[in-house]
Each structure stands twice: as C-alpha cells, then as structure tokens.
Scaffold this active site. Structure first.
Site, PDB file in Angstrom:
ATOM      1  N   GLU A 249       0.908  -1.279   0.137  1.00 34.37           N
ATOM      2  CA  GLU A 249       0.055  -0.116   0.052  1.00 34.37           C
ATOM      3  C   GLU A 249       0.768   1.560  -0.012  1.00 34.37           C
ATOM      4  OE1 GLU A 249      -3.780   2.134   2.609  1.00 34.37           O
ATOM      5  OE2 GLU A 249      -2.085   0.580   3.692  1.00 34.37           O
TER       6      GLU A 249
ATOM      7  N   GLU B  41     -11.796   2.646   6.552  1.00 31.84           N
ATOM      8  CA  GLU B  41     -10.725   2.864   7.227  1.00 31.84           C
ATOM      9  C   GLU B  41     -10.595   4.412   7.548  1.00 31.84           C
ATOM     10  OE1 GLU B  41      -5.907   1.417   7.437  1.00 31.84           O
ATOM     11  OE2 GLU B  41      -6.583   2.581   5.560  1.00 31.84           O
TER      12      GLU B  41
END
Length: 248
Positions: A135, A230
């Site tokens: 990521e 998130e």
C-alpha cells in the site's frame, strides 16, 4: 454494496473481539485490522465465528514504534526482523483465516531498499497462498515511507512476479498524493486486491471533504468484496455511520 470495518480505527477503544461484535451490530459485512498481535488469535477467531464476519486482512508489525519505525520490509540490514514479522502475520492470519496480509515497507529510500523490499515480498508470496498486499502511503502523513505512489507499486508488483501479490488501493492515500481516483481505479483494476476509503484531507467519515464518495462508491458497485472503511471517527464510531445508509 458491502463494507468492511477497519478496526484499527473504528471502535478502537474496545478490545478487538468486542469491536468485531460492534461491527456486526452496525451492519458491516466484514472486518479488517491493523496490528492484532496483542490479542490472542483464538479470541479473535471466536468472535469471528460468533458473528459470522470474515477477517479480510491484517498488517505486518511496524517494528520499533518508539524509535519511529513504520514497517520493516524495505529496510536494508533488517531482513531477519522483516521476515519474522511476515511469518508472524502469516501464522496469525492462518488462525483467524484472514484473506490478506499487508506487508509494510517502512521508511527507506534508494536501490538497496527497493531490492530488499522485492526480496522480502517474494519470501512472503512463497510462504503463503493468502493475498500479499502493498500500500502506498501519502507523503503528508508518512514522509519518507518507501512506497508512495501507485505507479511505484505497479512496478514493484511486476518485479515480484508472484500470483498472490496485489495493491491495496486506499482512496484516501491516493487522493492526497495523486488524485483522479476514478481513473486510477480503472487503470489499476488488474492489480488491486483491496480498496479502502476515508474523506480527504482529514481522514474522517466519507460524508464530507474533497472526494465525492457518492460517485466513487457508485462506480464500485460491481467490486466483488467488501470495501474497507478505514477512517478516523473522531468521536463515538456509531455516531459516524450515517454514510452506510446513504451509500449502502
């Protein structure tokens, strides 16, 4: 449309098993977490079994947080520690049946860091059939983090070459660094393994800010797995969930 609660931020004031039950009560379809290692994996497994929620993923350890570390896999001369963190994550994921493991690269730069990251990712891909995620983190929140852009991630995925390595596409991080979310989602579709979201720039609930989530999430109605919420609630998590009715 299905959603996953990232319990690194949502209900973070509760023990992880209790947060799993809270996510179920709130109507989430799955959960994911950051670093669950202080909670016995068997306790998490029991909560998942009781609620019927799948655990989508977890992160490898950040390393020595007191020293400012935020991942180990791209740090030259830390290969032993990085692989121990990967192996720890794989073992935990096996007990809770997490679908993916996000391998965190840490603060590093240069060709040695690139080679180290590639080697450690190949180790991870060979050690498990679960999805290995990488990521990019934005330069505002994580200055100096080795992986910063989706183009860099695509090149790394190609270099690793494993069938189970994918991109974690976080709309928040991509929005702060690159923008043009819909185009990036389309261009990177073949390598995306999981999608997360939060408002830009404050990383709050997706009901405000620079990104139009009615449009972005509307373009993801055919995405096959739950999308990861998130975001930092900034208050009681349950009080921030109005977006689920709006977008879900």
């Amino acid at each position: 449309m299905k959603f996953s609660a990232n319990l690194g931020f949502l209900w973070a004031d509760r023990p992880l098993p209790d947060a799993i039950h809270a996510a179920k009560a709130a109507g989430f379809d799955a959960v994911e977490c950051h670093w669950p290692y202080d909670t016995p994996a068997e306790d998490v497994r029991a909560a998942l079994d009781a609620t019927g929620l799948p655990m989508l993923g977890l992160n490898t350890s950040r390393g020595d947080v007191s020293a400012g570390e935020n991942g180990l896999a791209a740090l030259p001369n830390r290969t032993r520690d990085a692989r121990a963190a990967i192996d720890q994550a794989i073992a935990y994921a096996a007990i809770v049946d997490a679908g993916a493991i996000h391998v965190m690269c840490g603060f590093a730069s240069g060709s040695d860091a690139h080679t180290t990251f590639i080697d450690n990712l190949r180790h991870a891909c060979a050690a498990t059939q679960r999805t290995i995620l990488i990521e990019p983190l934005n330069r505002h929140d994580a200055p100096g983090y080795f992986l910063q852009t989706t183009d860099q991630a695509r090149a790394i995925i190609a270099d690793v070459g494993g069938p189970n390595i994918k991109l974690m596409f976080d709309c928040y991080h991509v929005g702060r660094t690159e923008g043009d979310i819909l185009t990036r989602l389309k261009d990177l579709n073949d390598i995306i393994g999981h999608i997360q979201f939060a408002s830009v720039p404050d990383r709050g609930a997706p009901d405000h800010g620079e990104l139009d989530y009615a449009t972005i999430l509307g373009a993801l109605t055919d995405w096959p797995s739950p999308l990861g919420a998130e975001y930092k609630p900034g208050s009681d998590t349950d009080a921030t969930l109005g977006w689920m009715q709006r977008f879900g």
